[in-house]
Design a protein around this motif. Structure first.
Motif, PDB file in Angstrom:
ATOM      1  N   PHE A  57       0.843  -1.191   0.000  1.00 18.59           N
ATOM      2  CA  PHE A  57       0.000   0.000   0.000  1.00 18.59           C
ATOM      3  C   PHE A  57       0.881   1.245   0.000  1.00 18.59           C
ATOM      4  O   PHE A  57       1.828   1.331   0.776  1.00 18.59           O
ATOM      5  CB  PHE A  57      -0.935   0.014   1.211  1.00 18.59           C
ATOM      6  CG  PHE A  57      -2.110  -0.902   1.065  1.00 18.59           C
ATOM      7  CD1 PHE A  57      -3.376  -0.385   0.837  1.00 18.59           C
ATOM      8  CD2 PHE A  57      -1.954  -2.280   1.126  1.00 18.59           C
ATOM      9  CE1 PHE A  57      -4.471  -1.229   0.696  1.00 18.59           C
ATOM     10  CE2 PHE A  57      -3.042  -3.127   0.970  1.00 18.59           C
ATOM     11  CZ  PHE A  57      -4.299  -2.599   0.750  1.00 18.59           C
ATOM     12  N   PRO A  58       0.569   2.217  -0.848  1.00 18.01           N
ATOM     13  CA  PRO A  58       1.411   3.416  -0.941  1.00 18.01           C
ATOM     14  C   PRO A  58       1.403   4.215   0.356  1.00 18.01           C
ATOM     15  O   PRO A  58       0.358   4.439   0.956  1.00 18.01           O
ATOM     16  CB  PRO A  58       0.756   4.221  -2.080  1.00 18.01           C
ATOM     17  CG  PRO A  58      -0.130   3.252  -2.798  1.00 18.01           C
ATOM     18  CD  PRO A  58      -0.572   2.264  -1.782  1.00 18.01           C
ATOM     19  N   SER A  59       2.583   4.659   0.753  1.00 18.47           N
ATOM     20  CA  SER A  59       2.726   5.488   1.949  1.00 18.47           C
ATOM     21  C   SER A  59       3.509   6.741   1.607  1.00 18.47           C
ATOM     22  O   SER A  59       4.604   6.666   1.037  1.00 18.47           O
ATOM     23  CB  SER A  59       3.451   4.723   3.060  1.00 18.47           C
ATOM     24  OG  SER A  59       2.675   3.635   3.510  1.00 18.47           O
ATOM     25  N   LEU A  60       2.946   7.889   1.967  1.00 15.65           N
ATOM     26  CA  LEU A  60       3.595   9.177   1.781  1.00 15.65           C
ATOM     27  C   LEU A  60       4.125   9.630   3.142  1.00 15.65           C
ATOM     28  O   LEU A  60       3.387   9.643   4.129  1.00 15.65           O
ATOM     29  CB  LEU A  60       2.593  10.188   1.223  1.00 15.65           C
ATOM     30  CG  LEU A  60       3.042  11.635   1.014  1.00 15.65           C
ATOM     31  CD1 LEU A  60       4.287  11.704   0.152  1.00 15.65           C
ATOM     32  CD2 LEU A  60       1.905  12.444   0.396  1.00 15.65           C
ATOM     33  N   LEU A  81      17.098  12.016  -0.624  1.00 15.86           N
ATOM     34  CA  LEU A  81      15.778  12.510  -1.000  1.00 15.86           C
ATOM     35  C   LEU A  81      15.456  13.749  -0.181  1.00 15.86           C
ATOM     36  O   LEU A  81      16.085  14.007   0.847  1.00 15.86           O
ATOM     37  CB  LEU A  81      14.714  11.431  -0.737  1.00 15.86           C
ATOM     38  CG  LEU A  81      14.950  10.043  -1.338  1.00 15.86           C
ATOM     39  CD1 LEU A  81      13.878   9.080  -0.849  1.00 15.86           C
ATOM     40  CD2 LEU A  81      14.968  10.105  -2.856  1.00 15.86           C
ATOM     41  N   LYS A  82      14.454  14.485  -0.635  1.00 13.26           N
ATOM     42  CA  LYS A  82      14.002  15.657   0.107  1.00 13.26           C
ATOM     43  C   LYS A  82      12.930  15.268   1.126  1.00 13.26           C
ATOM     44  O   LYS A  82      12.622  14.103   1.323  1.00 13.26           O
ATOM     45  CB  LYS A  82      13.505  16.729  -0.864  1.00 13.26           C
ATOM     46  CG  LYS A  82      14.599  17.326  -1.726  1.00 13.26           C
ATOM     47  CD  LYS A  82      15.694  17.983  -0.879  1.00 13.26           C
ATOM     48  CE  LYS A  82      16.775  18.602  -1.734  1.00 13.26           C
ATOM     49  NZ  LYS A  82      17.839  19.220  -0.909  1.00 13.26           N
ATOM     50  N   SER A  83      12.325  16.264   1.733  1.00 14.35           N
ATOM     51  CA  SER A  83      11.518  16.084   2.938  1.00 14.35           C
ATOM     52  C   SER A  83      10.281  15.211   2.779  1.00 14.35           C
ATOM     53  O   SER A  83       9.842  14.567   3.728  1.00 14.35           O
ATOM     54  CB  SER A  83      11.077  17.456   3.451  1.00 14.35           C
ATOM     55  OG  SER A  83      10.445  18.178   2.401  1.00 14.35           O
ATOM     56  N   ALA A  84       9.679  15.182   1.594  1.00 12.87           N
ATOM     57  CA  ALA A  84       8.497  14.350   1.358  1.00 12.87           C
ATOM     58  C   ALA A  84       8.908  13.177   0.473  1.00 12.87           C
ATOM     59  O   ALA A  84       9.469  13.386  -0.605  1.00 12.87           O
ATOM     60  CB  ALA A  84       7.398  15.169   0.684  1.00 12.87           C
ATOM     61  N   TRP A  85       8.649  11.963   0.937  1.00 12.76           N
ATOM     62  CA  TRP A  85       9.083  10.797   0.188  1.00 12.76           C
ATOM     63  C   TRP A  85       8.026   9.708   0.217  1.00 12.76           C
ATOM     64  O   TRP A  85       7.097   9.739   1.031  1.00 12.76           O
ATOM     65  CB  TRP A  85      10.432  10.278   0.676  1.00 12.76           C
ATOM     66  CG  TRP A  85      10.640  10.191   2.157  1.00 12.76           C
ATOM     67  CD1 TRP A  85      10.553  11.192   3.091  1.00 12.76           C
ATOM     68  CD2 TRP A  85      11.022   9.024   2.908  1.00 12.76           C
ATOM     69  NE1 TRP A  85      10.840  10.718   4.356  1.00 12.76           N
ATOM     70  CE2 TRP A  85      11.136   9.407   4.276  1.00 12.76           C
ATOM     71  CE3 TRP A  85      11.288   7.698   2.558  1.00 12.76           C
ATOM     72  CZ2 TRP A  85      11.495   8.514   5.279  1.00 12.76           C
ATOM     73  CZ3 TRP A  85      11.659   6.809   3.566  1.00 12.76           C
ATOM     74  CH2 TRP A  85      11.757   7.213   4.906  1.00 12.76           C
ATOM     75  N   VAL A 107       3.220   9.866   8.549  1.00 14.93           N
ATOM     76  CA  VAL A 107       3.004   8.851   7.521  1.00 14.93           C
ATOM     77  C   VAL A 107       1.532   8.844   7.126  1.00 14.93           C
ATOM     78  O   VAL A 107       0.659   8.766   7.997  1.00 14.93           O
ATOM     79  CB  VAL A 107       3.407   7.447   8.029  1.00 14.93           C
ATOM     80  CG1 VAL A 107       3.092   6.384   6.974  1.00 14.93           C
ATOM     81  CG2 VAL A 107       4.891   7.413   8.388  1.00 14.93           C
ATOM     82  N   ILE A 108       1.272   8.919   5.828  1.00 13.56           N
ATOM     83  CA  ILE A 108      -0.098   8.834   5.315  1.00 13.56           C
ATOM     84  C   ILE A 108      -0.197   7.602   4.421  1.00 13.56           C
ATOM     85  O   ILE A 108       0.526   7.478   3.430  1.00 13.56           O
ATOM     86  CB  ILE A 108      -0.488  10.092   4.525  1.00 13.56           C
ATOM     87  CG1 ILE A 108      -0.390  11.324   5.429  1.00 13.56           C
ATOM     88  CG2 ILE A 108      -1.912   9.955   3.982  1.00 13.56           C
ATOM     89  CD1 ILE A 108      -0.752  12.613   4.739  1.00 13.56           C
ATOM     90  N   VAL A 131      11.306   3.274  -3.197  1.00 17.79           N
ATOM     91  CA  VAL A 131      11.414   4.419  -2.298  1.00 17.79           C
ATOM     92  C   VAL A 131      11.927   5.591  -3.130  1.00 17.79           C
ATOM     93  O   VAL A 131      13.003   5.509  -3.735  1.00 17.79           O
ATOM     94  CB  VAL A 131      12.378   4.157  -1.131  1.00 17.79           C
ATOM     95  CG1 VAL A 131      12.338   5.328  -0.145  1.00 17.79           C
ATOM     96  CG2 VAL A 131      12.042   2.857  -0.419  1.00 17.79           C
ATOM     97  N   CYS A 132      11.173   6.671  -3.185  1.00 15.05           N
ATOM     98  CA  CYS A 132      11.577   7.788  -4.040  1.00 15.05           C
ATOM     99  C   CYS A 132      11.048   9.104  -3.481  1.00 15.05           C
ATOM    100  O   CYS A 132      10.171   9.123  -2.610  1.00 15.05           O
ATOM    101  CB  CYS A 132      11.091   7.585  -5.475  1.00 15.05           C
ATOM    102  SG  CYS A 132       9.314   7.346  -5.635  1.00 15.05           S
ATOM    103  N   GLY A 133      11.578  10.186  -3.980  1.00 22.23           N
ATOM    104  CA  GLY A 133      11.126  11.504  -3.574  1.00 22.23           C
ATOM    105  C   GLY A 133       9.760  11.813  -4.156  1.00 22.23           C
ATOM    106  O   GLY A 133       9.515  11.579  -5.342  1.00 22.23           O
ATOM    107  N   PHE A 134       8.867  12.341  -3.335  1.00 21.07           N
ATOM    108  CA  PHE A 134       7.509  12.631  -3.793  1.00 21.07           C
ATOM    109  C   PHE A 134       7.512  13.670  -4.913  1.00 21.07           C
ATOM    110  O   PHE A 134       6.801  13.535  -5.913  1.00 21.07           O
ATOM    111  CB  PHE A 134       6.677  13.131  -2.608  1.00 21.07           C
ATOM    112  CG  PHE A 134       5.255  13.463  -2.949  1.00 21.07           C
ATOM    113  CD1 PHE A 134       4.372  12.475  -3.340  1.00 21.07           C
ATOM    114  CD2 PHE A 134       4.799  14.779  -2.876  1.00 21.07           C
ATOM    115  CE1 PHE A 134       3.049  12.778  -3.643  1.00 21.07           C
ATOM    116  CE2 PHE A 134       3.485  15.088  -3.174  1.00 21.07           C
ATOM    117  CZ  PHE A 134       2.612  14.089  -3.571  1.00 21.07           C
TER     118      PHE A 134
END
Length: 279
Positions: A57-60, A81-85, A107-108, A131-134
């Motif tokens: 399941f995707p997690s932001l 990566l930056k702050s949102a991933w 975590v969302i 795992v990547c930067g948003f």
């Protein structure tokens, strides 16, 4: 996300749980038709080198400040990566180097159908980059929204802003009926099942090709691998190094033998169970 946090999400249904020393380790916030849960995890007492895991399941994930960096180690390679991933897909041997003094992460967890529709993302991108930067995978509109979220000073205001944004997204968020039934059954069995058993449960209207095609389409991974991820996270979550036997847990979770579990443990977390820090 760190597997120790995902374990809490999967095994704890309350709004708040406590560690053995009485400290709060999990907060649960808003839930809407697109969001399965929003969580705030304190990180001050967490060991620096944390293995990451995802259950399909995707997690932001948000760091406290937009200026915060995220440093990952994957098989000797350093990824910044930056702050949102985002964590999604199958994560193997990837560790997060937690910066000193990090207060928390937010975590969302998303409904998969919502996530890919809201952000116009193809699940296939996570096959090569789980795992990547948003900001690297969304358009400018969402980068600006994240900037506005970070302008809010308090955690409460950040959450309120995101809740309003995601609640206003009018997109299709339903998985096909039989796919949702399959996911529900696998979760009920805590991964202790097989694709053949799953097909028998679903009945004659669903065949192997349909099941495989829809798992890949909506979650980006085949059903066999999805089952494997659930089995592992539940086996991991139920082990207590002070009061249970890991081999017994593995067998009761559906592994053929200890070597089967040992192989998956090293594959996912990059280390043998005997050398892993369970604290």
């Amino acid at each position: 996300m760190p597997i120790k946090f995902l374990k809490n999400i999967k095994l704890d249904t309350s709004a708040r749980s406590k560690s053995s020393n009485g400290k709060e380790v999990l907060y649960k916030s808003f839930v809407n038709k697109h969001i399965l849960g929003a969580y705030l995890f304190p990180c001050k007492d967490l060991e620096s080198n944390q293995p990451l895991f995802n259950d399909g399941f995707p997690s932001l994930i948000f760091m406290p400040r937009s200026s915060d960096d995220v440093v990952l180690k994957k098989k000797g390679e350093t990824i910044k990566l930056k702050s949102a991933w985002v964590c999604c897909g199958i994560i193997q041997d990837t560790h997060w180097e937690i910066p000193d003094g990090l207060e928390y992460i937010m975590v969302i967890r998303f409904n998969p159908a919502s996530f890919y529709s809201i952000f116009n993302i193809d699940p296939a991108i996570f096959q090569s980059a789980p795992v990547c930067g948003f900001r690297d995978i969304v358009d400018e509109k969402w980068c600006l929204i994240i900037d506005k979220m970070y302008e809010r000073e308090s955690i409460k205001d950040k959450i309120k802003f995101l809740d309003k944004v995601f609640s206003s997204c009018n997109i299709e968020n339903n998985l096909p009926y039989f796919l949702q039934a399959a996911i529900d059954h696998i979760d009920e069995q805590r991964g202790n099942t097989t694709v053949a058993d799953l097909l028998r449960k679903l009945g004659s209207k669903v065949n192997h090709k349909w099941l495989h095609r829809n798992f890949v389409k909506y979650l980006g991974i085949p059903p066999k691998k999805y089952i494997s991820l659930q089995r592992f996270i539940y086996a991991y979550g139920h082990y207590d190094p002070k009061g249970s036997d890991l081999f017994d847990i593995a067998l009761r979770s559906g592994y053929y033998d200890y070597n089967h579990f040992f192989k998956e443990f090293k594959q996912y977390l990059g280390i043998a169970p005997s050398r892993y820090s369970w604290g």
